[in-house]
Design an enzyme around this catalytic site. Structure first.
Site, mmCIF file in Angstrom:
data_model
loop_
_atom_site.group_PDB
_atom_site.id
_atom_site.type_symbol
_atom_site.label_atom_id
_atom_site.label_comp_id
_atom_site.label_asym_id
_atom_site.label_seq_id
_atom_site.Cartn_x
_atom_site.Cartn_y
_atom_site.Cartn_z
ATOM 1 C CG ASP A 189 2.717 -5.996 1.563
ATOM 2 O OD1 ASP A 189 3.892 -6.261 1.884
ATOM 3 O OD2 ASP A 189 2.385 -5.661 0.402
ATOM 4 C CG PHE A 194 2.875 -0.508 -4.163
ATOM 5 C CD1 PHE A 194 2.607 -0.191 -5.492
ATOM 6 C CD2 PHE A 194 3.969 -1.319 -3.879
ATOM 7 C CE1 PHE A 194 3.421 -0.661 -6.516
ATOM 8 C CE2 PHE A 194 4.782 -1.797 -4.905
ATOM 9 C CZ PHE A 194 4.513 -1.465 -6.226
ATOM 10 C CE LYS A 202 10.328 -2.141 -1.584
ATOM 11 N NZ LYS A 202 8.864 -2.132 -1.590
HETATM 12 C C1 LIG Z 1 7.845 -2.736 -2.623
HETATM 13 C C2 LIG Z 1 6.619 -3.351 -2.117
HETATM 14 C C3 LIG Z 1 6.068 -4.514 -2.727
HETATM 15 C C4 LIG Z 1 6.641 -5.104 -3.987
HETATM 16 O O1 LIG Z 1 7.943 -5.556 -3.815
HETATM 17 P P1 LIG Z 1 8.841 -5.963 -5.102
HETATM 18 O O2 LIG Z 1 10.057 -6.584 -4.490
HETATM 19 O O3 LIG Z 1 9.119 -4.707 -5.847
HETATM 20 O O4 LIG Z 1 8.045 -6.916 -5.910
HETATM 21 C C5 LIG Z 1 4.946 -5.077 -2.152
HETATM 22 N N1 LIG Z 1 4.396 -4.557 -1.049
HETATM 23 C C6 LIG Z 1 4.879 -3.456 -0.441
HETATM 24 C C7 LIG Z 1 4.231 -2.947 0.792
HETATM 25 C C8 LIG Z 1 6.004 -2.805 -0.963
HETATM 26 O O5 LIG Z 1 6.466 -1.703 -0.378
#
Ligand SMILES: *Cc1c(COP(=O)(O)O)cnc(C)c1O
Length: 395
Positions: free
Chosen positions: A220, A135, A249
């Site tokens: 990520d 994701f 986050k």
């Molecule tokens: C939540 C998340 C995103 C997206 O973050 P947003 O602030 O909602 O755009 C991207 N990568 C990972 C691994 C995530 O957990």
């Protein structure tokens, strides 16, 4: 305003993009939140890890308050001291390089994708290999990067140039590499994908492969960063360094901020005029993130995360021995998942009913990620609620 009226107003005026639990939260403190009727909940899933320092942390509140009185926003055609300080703090806690600031996870990943494409542009390389069940966000390119079809339906045509390989399978990545490949991107613990942890051997081999083939390794860390897994950043468990890392986050202790971090060697790839974000790296956001780093350090939150993570893991494992609905407990630090033999929706709902907030992802995985300063007592309480729910469900 009463709850029903509020929910009706949402129905009328707010786009229905989220599946919402009918809970109206009005305040929080540490591991607890309160709803509009005054009921208290134990929050073991604070905002998808956004509130990693707990709710209403006094250091974040103080940073916000202090900065709001000075200056909120300085446009990026000028300089502000907080952005430089925060970039230096991120680099001092990770690897030598430079930082681009933005406002969200998807935007941080977007920055990484643009950097990789610019880097490959001279040789017409643009393809990025990402993982199944990954994701990476909800913008068009991050949805394209995401290895789950459910997020893509209805949004065609998506940007091209992303290919997916199964997670934890180095041979599969080798097969996907083409003359167009510029980078490999992955989460070291897939959060939305169900708390799937990357194997150490796989990560080492992937780093070697990327170096050998001249590919950028993008990690990520939007969900795993800022101490969540028992290290400041999850890659630090693996004795390897990525070329690019994305953060968001909990970076701002609850305040929105994202960052794309690149090794010095690649950090000047996006030159003046090639990328921007109006709100990126504002004094307010950077002050919050600086307070978050300071709090993690001074309150020894990484130590607590390791200790409490091990405790929670042990408690969950003991439950597993008693209730045969539980298939596996996995994760690192305070990013834990419990895979069940059946869908976890009713477990989630029963926990909520008894005052415990958790998450259920990928249908069968309960995701448990309390704030980094969580106490043993709070863990004991959460476990007793979970056990009561298992007992009631007769599992
Ligand atoms: C939540 C998340 C995103 C997206 O973050 P947003 O602030 O909602 O755009 C991207 N990568 C990972 C691994 C995530 O957990």
């Amino acid at each position: 305003m009463n709850k029903k009226t509020l929910i009706d107003e949402y129905k009328k005026y707010v786009m229905p993009t989220y599946t919402r639990t009918p809970l109206v939260l009005i305040k929080g403190k540490g591991s607890r939140v309160w709803d509009v009727s005054g009921r208290e909940y134990l929050d073991f899933f604070p905002g998808w890890a956004v509130s990693g320092l707990g709710h209403a942390h006094p250091a974040i509140a103080a940073a916000l308050n202090k900065q709001a009185k000075k200056i909120l926003h300085v446009p990026n055609n000028y300089y502000n001291e907080w952005q430089a300080k925060l970039a230096k703090e991120i680099i001092n806690n990770s690897f030598d390089g430079k930082v681009f600031f933005c406002n969200s996870g998807a935007e941080a990943v977007e920055g990484a994708i643009k950097l990789a494409r610019m880097h490959g542009s001279a040789k017409s390389k643009y393809e990025i290999i990402t993982m199944s069940d990954s994701f990476h966000g909800r913008t068009l390119s991050t949805v394209a990067a995401t290895g789950q079809t459910k997020y893509k339906q209805g949004f065609a045509p998506l940007p091209k140039g992303f290919v997916h390989a199964p997670f934890n399978d180095i041979e599969a990545i080798k097969k996907k590499i083409s003359s167009k490949t510029v980078a490999v991107m992955l989460e070291l613990i897939q959060g939305e994908g169900g708390i799937n942890v990357a194997d150490p051997g796989y990560v080492k081999a992937l780093r070697r492969l990327c170096t050998k083939k001249g590919l950028l390794l993008i990690v990520d860390e939007v969900q795993t960063g800022m101490g969540r897994t028992g290290k400041m950043f999850c890659y630090q468990h693996y004795n390897v360094e990525p070329d690019i890392m994305t953060l968001a986050k909990s970076l701002g202790g609850g305040f929105p901020i994202g960052a794309t971090v690149a090794k010095r060697k690649f950090a000047d790839t996006l030159g003046a005029g090639t990328h921007a974000s109006t709100f990126g790296g504002s004094p307010l956001a950077c002050s919050c993130a600086l307070a978050a780093f300071d709090t993690i350090r001074t309150k020894k939150l990484i130590y607590n995360t390791k200790k409490m993570g091990a405790y929670l893991y042990k408690k969950l494992t003991l439950l597993k021995a008693k209730y045969n609905i539980m298939k596996e407990v996995r994760g690192k630090g305070l990013m834990l998942g419990v895979e069940l033999y059946k869908p976890g929706k009713t477990i989630y709902e029963e926990c909520l009913h008894r005052g415990l907030l958790i998450n259920c992802t990928h249908q069968t995985v309960l995701r448990i990620m309390p704030q980094l300063a969580v106490s043993k007592k709070e863990i004991d309480k959460a476990i007793s609620i979970l056990e009561a729910v298992f007992q009631k469900e007769g599992v």
